[in-house]
Design a protein around this motif. Structure first.
Motif, short mmCIF file in Angstrom:
data_model
loop_
_atom_site.label_atom_id
_atom_site.label_comp_id
_atom_site.label_asym_id
_atom_site.label_seq_id
_atom_site.Cartn_x
_atom_site.Cartn_y
_atom_site.Cartn_z
N MET A 1 41.09 10.56 39.53
CA MET A 1 41.58 11.52 40.50
C MET A 1 40.55 11.77 41.59
N ALA A 2 39.27 11.74 41.21
CA ALA A 2 38.21 12.03 42.18
C ALA A 2 38.21 11.01 43.31
N SER A 3 38.68 9.80 43.01
CA SER A 3 38.61 8.74 44.00
C SER A 3 39.75 8.81 45.00
N ARG A 4 40.81 9.55 44.66
CA ARG A 4 41.95 9.59 45.57
C ARG A 4 41.68 10.63 46.65
N GLY A 129 41.43 25.15 43.81
CA GLY A 129 42.18 24.06 44.43
C GLY A 129 42.25 24.19 45.94
N GLY A 130 41.86 25.34 46.47
CA GLY A 130 41.97 25.53 47.92
C GLY A 130 43.41 25.57 48.38
N GLY A 173 37.52 25.82 36.44
CA GLY A 173 37.77 24.86 37.50
C GLY A 173 38.77 23.78 37.14
N ALA A 174 39.32 23.84 35.93
CA ALA A 174 40.28 22.81 35.50
C ALA A 174 41.59 22.98 36.26
N GLU A 198 49.38 20.70 40.81
CA GLU A 198 48.61 19.46 40.85
C GLU A 198 47.15 19.69 41.27
N PHE A 199 46.92 20.74 42.06
CA PHE A 199 45.59 20.93 42.64
C PHE A 199 44.92 22.24 42.25
N SER A 200 45.71 23.27 42.00
CA SER A 200 45.11 24.59 41.77
C SER A 200 44.51 24.66 40.38
#
Lengths: 533, 533
Positions: A1-4, A129-130, A173-174, A198-200
């Motif tokens: 996920m970090a790479s996307r 998640g911003g 932070g998960a 998906e992000f939060s």
């Protein structure tokens, strides 16, 4: 996920933003549904073209190992993902960018950031998640000498699982997927699916009292919290892990909704569940939204406690491609791990049918050993639900003003509130934009009232979007306040809703919140300007 | 009701205290069950023999119309109804009697008392039913220049009913029966039945986070609160009437559990229900308490949400004359206004039977049109439940030390906690009293843990009761703290539990509570010494 790669100005992953041809097709489809024309697709900004002000604070040696003043990092941590944020991001405006971004690896790193920031009078904005839609992570520092964004996504592990009590200790932070994949290994699930899933992050959900999967009973993340651990400049605040307590006011309820102003949530014990194996659901159609609302009330007051009980008005059903015949749709669902929920769905359906609902497709049951798969309105709705935020970013590029607002009120007040919202927001759209589209759904329901969620879309004037938006938002918010509703059911207060929150909250309670802030954050460095001043 | 005289030293109505012959018979019966002998019945005190210290503060003209320094009024407002209170009352000791009693007729009277007390540095103790078992209404003033008891029972009306949202605006001084009789006229009920129901008040329930009728989901009064209105020296704090909100930390959750230290609750909007017409219940017997606890866990985690799910161990079942064959008993019940709950009971029974439960009497269903009446364990239990506090007063007169303590913990910790409680409290009873009896029940259950409630009885030494009690209470409380449980699930903190609460609550949260207190009650006149110092 970090790479996307994330879209630096809009929702989600960069590669999910559709190309020009697709957006052109979207504009055509929407024109029919909305009753006004979208603009021609505009080209999204490039990161290279973005200019940031020089940082006021630089990364000190003590924080160097986990901090970055990289341009992309600063840009991605400037805003949340509200309409205002996306418009400004699409325009390449990242004026309030933080000076640098810290990515703590553990609680010691969090404490180090707070210590340094307290000494230097620098604001610290906890960042998950911003995905805030209320200006929850954006600040110029409110007079502080700088701003650092404290990105907690490195703290992303499920640390411990108690299968007997069905609880898990999870780092703040998960993200939704990180939580679910780690719990799935033990056959468990948190079943908290906000639209930002998906992000939060867990910490963001707790800080903002996020609304989740269950439409009744356990609706807010509040209900899933067993205990919270947070770090403030005054020290660690960790509540005892308990199923319930009557010992004084609840410490967890102080942190729930604190929006980063009272402490940095680092982990929580959360109530989890075995994955459901029995699911029964059905879609009930109504000719009339008001009748449908009465049926929802009957179900909400029945004690049946459906896990899904979401009502879409005809525009919402159309926009989300659930049904297009002009009906309002009630999506009803029950689920359980160990026992059939057929009977409860049947009882709920009888209540809905007595109030004019019809169920042309019948009920859909999924039980162990049953491999049948069938598409239905609930499935179409779920897909549209998670795609919604991506759609909003496309609409910005098409010159369409698109934003939701949501609330809750008691049932007796709902008809007048709903009429006033429809009337006032349509007038505001007409005046600000010349046209507009407004839809409504219920996201959650309670025995004493619904949580209505409205989406408005209108043609935007290039360069004038933010003023147009502010005019409509003001009309909506004033209407909510006047009709006894809340300024937010699950989107939080942030900076956007603060003027109305200040009128809604009892004045002595705001004084108590300020006293709590002085106690836990005496220098006032934590997310200044959010919730309270 | 006003004409029926209250027992000034013990529980409830004076005419319900049994005569010597009845108490002699009770002593004989109990001897068999308890394994030790009760003493000979002692004569209860007479009000004429009680001596009170002269008041430090006298009724000022401004409060004269609704205040009294009458001896009986001062005596009745001295204590709650804990074992300690009854022992001291039985001994004619009313040392901490308030200087006078105010009975406000409206909110203006409440504000007038607070104004006067603030100017004169006099402590104000909000007083509802006076049924606290944790020293919640007893104070020497903590350095203030006097103490007034603020008896709110004059504010006893249901002011407004919203049948659509199923909510009612109720004054804080209304007792259980006053609330139920006013709601019954509209076919509604609050369905909150703490053991003190007959005397305790809505405001007391909210201030102490009382536990009520429902064994799952809506267990605490917290869950029934829609909004609260309270008056503090800093002004009126009234929350908006909402089914739910995500706008900042909940203001209601600050007042829930505030125990009279942050403001005087004057009214609240409460969630009410139509009276249930469908009820299904059954009693499940288990040979083994640990197996029974597992069955309760399965039901609590099933999502069936029974309204009744109370487990009695064999001693509790014996003491309350529910069953006497050595079985533990699980009383399971479902209820609803508009639909049958037979299926849900059947599903719950299957779960219990899979874990070793047997249901010799079968299920009992009561539905509209069904006039059958049958006695069962649940009925026997209910009678014993409401008679319990009367029994305690009789036991004091028989020289029997009798007191409950209660808690909640997660399921994973329950077996070790329970073993330690049994062991440590038995040792403490043996050491303090030479013998003792200890029983356990679950009053409420959650997906992540039970709320166990223990009752201890032991032979008391005349004149040494309070030391003996303190020794046993200390052993119990230390055990709860050590094993990760809460010092109270629904009895509140008061003054009795404060030493353990101070260790249980996160230190920065106690600082926040103190800051809240300074904000709302700057002179520190409200119920000093309760909850926090």
């Amino acid at each position: 996920m970090a790479s996307r790669e994330l879209n630096f100005w809009g929702w989600g992953y960069a590669d999910r933003f559709p190309g020009r041809a697709k957006r052109l097709a979207l504009a055509g489809q929407l024109g029919l549904a909305l009753g006004f024309r979208a603009g021609m697709p505009r080209r999204p900004p490039r990161l290279d073209d973005v200019e940031l002000r020089p940082p006021r604070a630089t990364v000190p040696p003590a924080l160097e190992a986990f901090s970055s003043a990289d341009k992309r990092d600063r840009v991605v941590h400037t805003y949340g993902r509200s309409y205002r944020d996306i418009v400004r991001g699409f325009g390449g405006d990242f004026g309030p960018a933080p000076d640098f971004v810290c990515r703590p690896r553990d609680e010691d790193d969090v404490a180090a950031v707070l210590d340094w920031a307290g000494e230097r009078d620098v604001a610290v904005v906890p960042f998950g998640g911003g995905t805030s839609v209320v200006g929850g992570v954006e600040t110029d520092g409110e007079g502080r000498r700088g701003v650092v964004s404290l990105d907690l996504k490195g703290l992303d592990r499920v640390l411990e699982i108690d299968p007997v009590s069905r609880a898990a200790r999870i780092q703040a932070g998960a993200t939704g997927p990180a939580i679910e994949s780690q719990l799935a290994a033990e056959g468990l699930t948190l079943r908290h699916f906000p639209q930002s899933f998906e992000f939060s992050t867990l910490g963001g959900w707790i800080a903002t009292r996020a609304g989740g999967h269950f439409a009744t009973v356990y609706t807010h993340i509040d209900d899933l919290v067993e205990s919270i651990r947070s770090i403030s400049p005054a020290g660690v605040l960790e509540s005892r892990r308990l199923p319930a307590s009557g010992a004084g006011p609840s410490p967890d309820r102080l942190m729930l909704g604190s929006e980063g102003t009272l402490g940095v949530i680092t982990e929580a014990w959360m109530r989890v569940l075995p994955r459901p194996r029995y699911r029964s659901r059905a879609s009930v159609l109504f000719d009339d939204f008001e009748r449908a609302a009465c049926a929802v009330r009957a179900v909400a007051q029945s004690g049946l406690h459906p896990s899904n009980c979401r009502l879409l008005d005809r525009r919402e059903a159309l926009l989300n491609r659930v049904v297009s015949d002009g009906s309002s749709v009630l999506i009803l669902g029950f689920e359980a791990a160990d026992l059939s929920v057929r009977d409860r769905l049947a009882q709920a359906l009888r209540l809905a049918e007595e109030l004019g609902g019809r169920c042309p497709d019948g009920a859909l049951h999924r039980e162990p050993g049953d491999r049948s798969r069938r598409d239905d309105a609930a499935g179409a709705w779920r897909q549209a639900f998670f795609d919604g935020p991506y759609l909003q970013s496309s609409l910005v590029s098409l010159g369409v003003l698109a934003d939701p607002f949501e609330t809750a009120c008691t049932w007796d007040r709902f008809p007048a509130l709903h009429q006033a919202v429809i009337r006032n927001v349509r007038v505001a759209m007409k005046e600000a934009c010349g046209a507009g589209f407004l839809s409504c759904r219920f996201t959650h329901v309670y025995p004493d009232g619904p949580a209505p969620y409205y989406t408005f879309l209108a043609p935007a004037r290039r360069g004038g979007e933010l003023e147009q938006w502010a005019e409509i938002k003001r009309a909506a918010s004033e209407t909510l306040l006047e009709h006894g509703a809340t300024i937010t059911h699950h989107h939080a207060v942030g900076r956007t809703h603060r003027p109305w929150y200040e009128r809604q909250a009892p004045a002595p309670f705001l004084d108590v919140l300020r006293a709590a802030k002085r106690t836990l954050d005496p220098e006032g460095i934590l997310n200044p300007g959010v919730l309270i001043l």
